[in-house]
Each structure stands twice: as C-alpha cells, then as structure tokens.
Design an enzyme around this catalytic site. Structure first.
Site, mmCIF file in Angstrom:
data_model
loop_
_atom_site.group_PDB
_atom_site.id
_atom_site.type_symbol
_atom_site.label_atom_id
_atom_site.label_comp_id
_atom_site.label_asym_id
_atom_site.label_seq_id
_atom_site.Cartn_x
_atom_site.Cartn_y
_atom_site.Cartn_z
ATOM 1 N N GLN A 128 -7.508 0.183 3.971
ATOM 2 C CA GLN A 128 -8.260 -0.344 5.047
ATOM 3 C C GLN A 128 -9.824 -0.738 4.187
ATOM 4 O O GLN A 128 -10.420 -1.280 5.114
ATOM 5 C CB GLN A 128 -8.377 0.368 6.020
ATOM 6 C CG GLN A 128 -7.146 0.399 7.054
ATOM 7 C CD GLN A 128 -6.721 -1.026 7.598
ATOM 8 O OE1 GLN A 128 -7.600 -1.906 7.656
ATOM 9 N NE2 GLN A 128 -5.601 -0.990 7.942
ATOM 10 N N GLY A 150 0.598 -1.292 -0.028
ATOM 11 C CA GLY A 150 0.028 0.002 -0.009
ATOM 12 C C GLY A 150 0.740 1.181 0.018
ATOM 13 O O GLY A 150 0.390 2.404 -0.735
ATOM 14 N N THR A 151 1.918 1.386 0.861
ATOM 15 C CA THR A 151 2.933 2.445 0.793
ATOM 16 C C THR A 151 3.406 2.722 -0.575
ATOM 17 O O THR A 151 3.258 3.909 -0.774
ATOM 18 C CB THR A 151 3.868 2.089 1.688
ATOM 19 O OG1 THR A 151 3.444 1.832 2.991
ATOM 20 C CG2 THR A 151 4.748 3.457 1.917
ATOM 21 N N CYS A 158 4.434 4.154 20.582
ATOM 22 C CA CYS A 158 5.243 3.812 21.914
ATOM 23 C C CYS A 158 6.883 3.457 21.383
ATOM 24 O O CYS A 158 7.556 3.521 21.816
ATOM 25 C CB CYS A 158 4.815 2.475 22.683
ATOM 26 S SG CYS A 158 4.402 1.008 21.604
ATOM 27 N N GLY A 216 -2.416 -6.334 -0.079
ATOM 28 C CA GLY A 216 -2.960 -7.602 -0.223
ATOM 29 C C GLY A 216 -3.281 -8.099 1.295
ATOM 30 O O GLY A 216 -3.771 -8.753 1.847
ATOM 31 N N HIS A 217 -2.250 -7.828 2.064
ATOM 32 C CA HIS A 217 -2.140 -8.278 3.589
ATOM 33 C C HIS A 217 -3.274 -7.942 4.221
ATOM 34 O O HIS A 217 -3.475 -8.190 5.442
ATOM 35 C CB HIS A 217 -0.825 -8.272 4.151
ATOM 36 C CG HIS A 217 -0.332 -6.910 4.800
ATOM 37 N ND1 HIS A 217 -0.419 -6.449 5.968
ATOM 38 C CD2 HIS A 217 0.145 -5.663 4.057
ATOM 39 C CE1 HIS A 217 0.068 -5.317 6.274
ATOM 40 N NE2 HIS A 217 0.281 -4.743 5.071
HETATM 41 N N1 PLP Z 1 -2.514 2.977 4.442
HETATM 42 C C1 PLP Z 1 -3.335 2.467 5.618
HETATM 43 C C2 PLP Z 1 -4.605 3.180 5.812
HETATM 44 C C3 PLP Z 1 -2.866 1.281 6.202
HETATM 45 O O1 PLP Z 1 -3.631 0.809 7.159
HETATM 46 C C4 PLP Z 1 -1.774 0.917 5.903
HETATM 47 C C5 PLP Z 1 -1.039 -0.250 6.768
HETATM 48 O O2 PLP Z 1 -1.320 -0.537 8.029
HETATM 49 C C6 PLP Z 1 -0.836 1.224 4.840
HETATM 50 C C7 PLP Z 1 -1.401 2.411 4.029
HETATM 51 C C8 PLP Z 1 0.419 0.805 4.388
HETATM 52 O O3 PLP Z 1 0.358 -0.559 3.673
HETATM 53 P P1 PLP Z 1 1.326 -1.626 3.422
HETATM 54 O O4 PLP Z 1 1.740 -2.353 4.802
HETATM 55 O O5 PLP Z 1 0.782 -2.608 2.639
HETATM 56 O O6 PLP Z 1 2.377 -0.766 3.083
#
Ligand code: PLP
Length: 391
Positions: free
Chosen positions: A182, A75-76, A328, A203-204
C-alpha cells in the site's frame, strides 16, 4: 448487470485503474511482440531488454539498484517468498514476528507457519493503530529469524516505523521484511538509505495491472527462491515472465516517481476535504487510525450504530465505490481484524467505511459523495434499533 453509468471510485486500496500510459506501454507485448524473453532468436530475445527497462524504472521509484528487484506475480507471492527465504536460510531460528494488523497475506501465512511448527509472535497496536514498540522490542529476540511489519496499513492507511523496526531486527540478528503493497507509489522512499532486507509490492495498487508484483531483496542478503524451475529472474523466481504486465509495472513506477510529490498533495487535499466535511456534518462518526501518520489517500470512518455493508449498498446505487472492514464473506459480519486489534467498539467497528482515493479522483467527485452520504446515513439510522437505543 446494471452498473451505474458513472462510477465514483474511492476504493483504490482494493485495486486501481490501469493508467492509460501503462496500457499503451503494454499493448505491443500483448500483440506483435509476443516472443519469449528467454529465446535465443532475436524476436524473443529483444523482449528481455524491455524487462530490464522495467526493472530500472521500478528500482528508481524504490531508490534501489535494478539487481535488487525480482518480478513476481503479486504482493502475496512476494510476502511468502521473503518470509520463506528468511526462515529457510536461518534454520537455527524458529520465530517470526509480525504485527496484529498485517494483511492476510502475512497474517494467514503466519498461521500456516505455526501449524508447521514455527513460533509466531504478534506485535499489538493501540487505539489509533500505532505499533507498541516496547512490546516489539521484547518479542524480537535471538530466536527470531525474520520480522515482518507492513509499511502502510490497507484499512486505516497508518504508516509504520519500518526503519526503526529494521534496526531492531538487525540488533537481534534477524532479517526485516516489509509488506509495502500500500505504500509504494503513494509515499516517496529511498531503500538505499535504509536497512530493510526485503520489501513486497504489487502492481495493481499503483495503476499497473493485476497479476504482477515485485520483491526487493537488498544487495548482500541471501535469498532462496520460492518458485523453483527455469532460470528466469537470475534464478530467483522461475516461470516465464509476464512480460506485458512487467512492462506495465515499470511504466506505472516511472509515472509514480515523476508525479509523487504533487499527487500526494492533490490526493491529500481531496481526502482531507472528504473527511473534514463528514466529521462536521454527520453526527456520531469517528476516524479510525492515526491522522498524524498515515497515507495521504486513505480515510477509515466509522458511522456508529449502522452496518458498513448497508452503507456500501446504498452508496453503490449512486455508483460510489468504497469498502467496509467486515469479513462478511465468513457470513458472520465480524468487524475487521485491524479494527478489533485497535479495540474499536463493536458499534463503531461494524459501521466502518474505507474511502481510498487516487490521482484520478476529482473535487467534484468528493462533493458528489458529500451530497449523497448524509441522507444515506440518516436513512439507515432511522431503521437502526441500535441508533434508537443509543438515544
Ligand atoms: N498486502 C497488502 C497490505 C495489501 O493491501 C494487499 C492487497 O490488498 C496485499 C498484500 C496482497 O497483494 P496482491 O493482491 O497483489 O496479492
């Protein structure tokens, strides 16, 4: 390591279990079908067809065309690819508009872009985490290249008005990106009927493995690749494809599409029972977020006057996995930026716990958590100076 025999996994917004069907679909590509999809020979070339099937499966879940789907690593990466593309292809505009409650994948990218000379404006939220749409309309202007607002918040589950925001962006000549990491697989969507330009997913978060994601780019929207090199993904994302994981993501999308309606109801019932009973049986608790408009699987609950981390540690002894909002890792135990943006008082923000469920959870598990949680809270409050002071 001493891991409890049974794990009650209520942390599905952090990551999800790989579905057994997904694992089975991936297996051949980790064993006998190891060819490179770009190879001329049949052994490798045959793999390419499976990537295209996955693309169709994912497109179908999104209500999009397969050509609008680019596979990425997470996602990032998808977030970065969309935002960089919009900024690079619109050099006359210098501004990015995002919300205050974005995931760090977007928020920290914003900070980095600021250091590189871009202007970044943050749309505030109210006490329930709802976006200030009037302020959004003021901030999105003719210097804005791209607006990026998440579809669903990872901490509260709040859903954001992405269709409306896309219209607002377009009215000002800007592009619109949504981080839907999400949301995908948890709520139905039909991108064909919307004017969203870019959408990120991972995907995860939907029972596929880690290390694979996708970026949706609407037909006709110009895109400049973030990773440049080979010709993979029609020249839009270089690098040999993570074939097994892409196939897994396709299968996970197919499963989500087939069951999304009943799963939403089922998971919603579990979440509602958990939340309602906690509110009824434990004093000084509050739900953070907007109960009228949020994901069916998420509840974020503050247990006032105690630390979320302490709650998690005690729950962990029963094999119960959830999550707290505090950063934290910094050593400062600062409450999450999301709860701070919502103006949640410190005494509540510190004791916030996120429970996020999936189709693999059961009512028995909810009952187990409801049995173990109240004594944990009571025990921690007994030793909390803040609880004593609160009277
Ligand atoms: N965006 C949101 C809203 C997320 O919750 C997350 C992961 O927790 C990400 C982006 C990042 O996704 P990834 O872990 O696949 O890079």
């Amino acid at each position: 390591m001493n891991i409890p025999r049974k794990v009650i996994y209520f942390d599905n917004n952090a990551t999800t279990a790989v579905a057994p069907e997904v694992f089975e679909a991936m297996r051949p590509f980790l064993t006998e079908l190891y060819g490179n999809p770009s190879s001329i020979h049949l052994f490798g070339g045959q793999v390419a067809a499976h990537i295209e099937t996955a693309r169709e499966q994912l497109a179908s879940l999104l209500g999009a065309a397969p050509t609008e789907v680019i596979f990425t690593s997470c996602g990032t990466e998808s977030d970065s690819a969309a935002i960089h593309s919009a900024l690079n292809l619109c050099p006359k505009r210098n501004k990015l508009v995002i919300s205050k409650v974005e995931h760090p994948a977007v928020l920290n990218l914003g900070k980095d872009l600021e250091r590189r000379g871009y202007r970044v404006s943050l749309i505030p939220v109210d006490g329930k985490g709802r976006l200030d749409m009037e302020r959004a309309a003021e901030l999105i202007d003719d210097d804005t290249a791209v607006v990026s607002v998440m579809w669903a918040n990872n901490e509260t589950g709040n859903l954001y008005p992405v269709a409306e925001l896309a219209e607002l962006a377009h009215k000002n000549g800007a592009l619109f990106h949504t981080d839907a990491v999400q949301a995908v697989g948890k709520i139905p969507m039909n991108l064909d009927d919307m004017s969203i330009d870019f959408l990120s997913l991972s995907g995860h978060k939907l029972h596929a493995p880690k290390g694979v994601g996708a970026l949706y780019v609407k037909r006709g929207v110009r895109f400049r690749p973030f990773i440049v090199g080979g010709h993979q993904e029609s020249g839009r994302r270089a690098g040999t494809e993570n074939v097994a994981s892409v196939v897994g993501l396709g299968k996970a999308a197919e499963l989500a599409a087939a069951h999304i309606t009943e799963e939403t109801v089922l998971v919603g019932k579990l979440r509602d029972k958990l939340e309602k009973t906690i509110l009824e049986t434990i004093p000084n608790v509050r739900v953070n977020g907007n109960p009228e408009h949020r994901l069916p699987n998420t509840t974020n609950i503050s247990f006032e006057y105690i630390e979320g981390e302490s709650i998690l540690m005690l729950l962990d002894m029963f094999g119960i996995c959830a999550s707290s909002g505090s950063a934290c890792t910094t050593g400062s135990l600062e409450p999450s930026h999301v709860l701070r943006a919502m103006g949640i008082p410190y005494t509540a923000a510190h004791g916030a716990i996120r429970f996020s469920l999936s189709r693999y959870n059961t009512m028995e598990e909810v009952d187990f958590v409801l049995e173990k949680l109240p004594p944990v809270i009571a025990r921690l409050r007994e030793i909390s100076p803040y609880w004593k002071k609160s009277g």
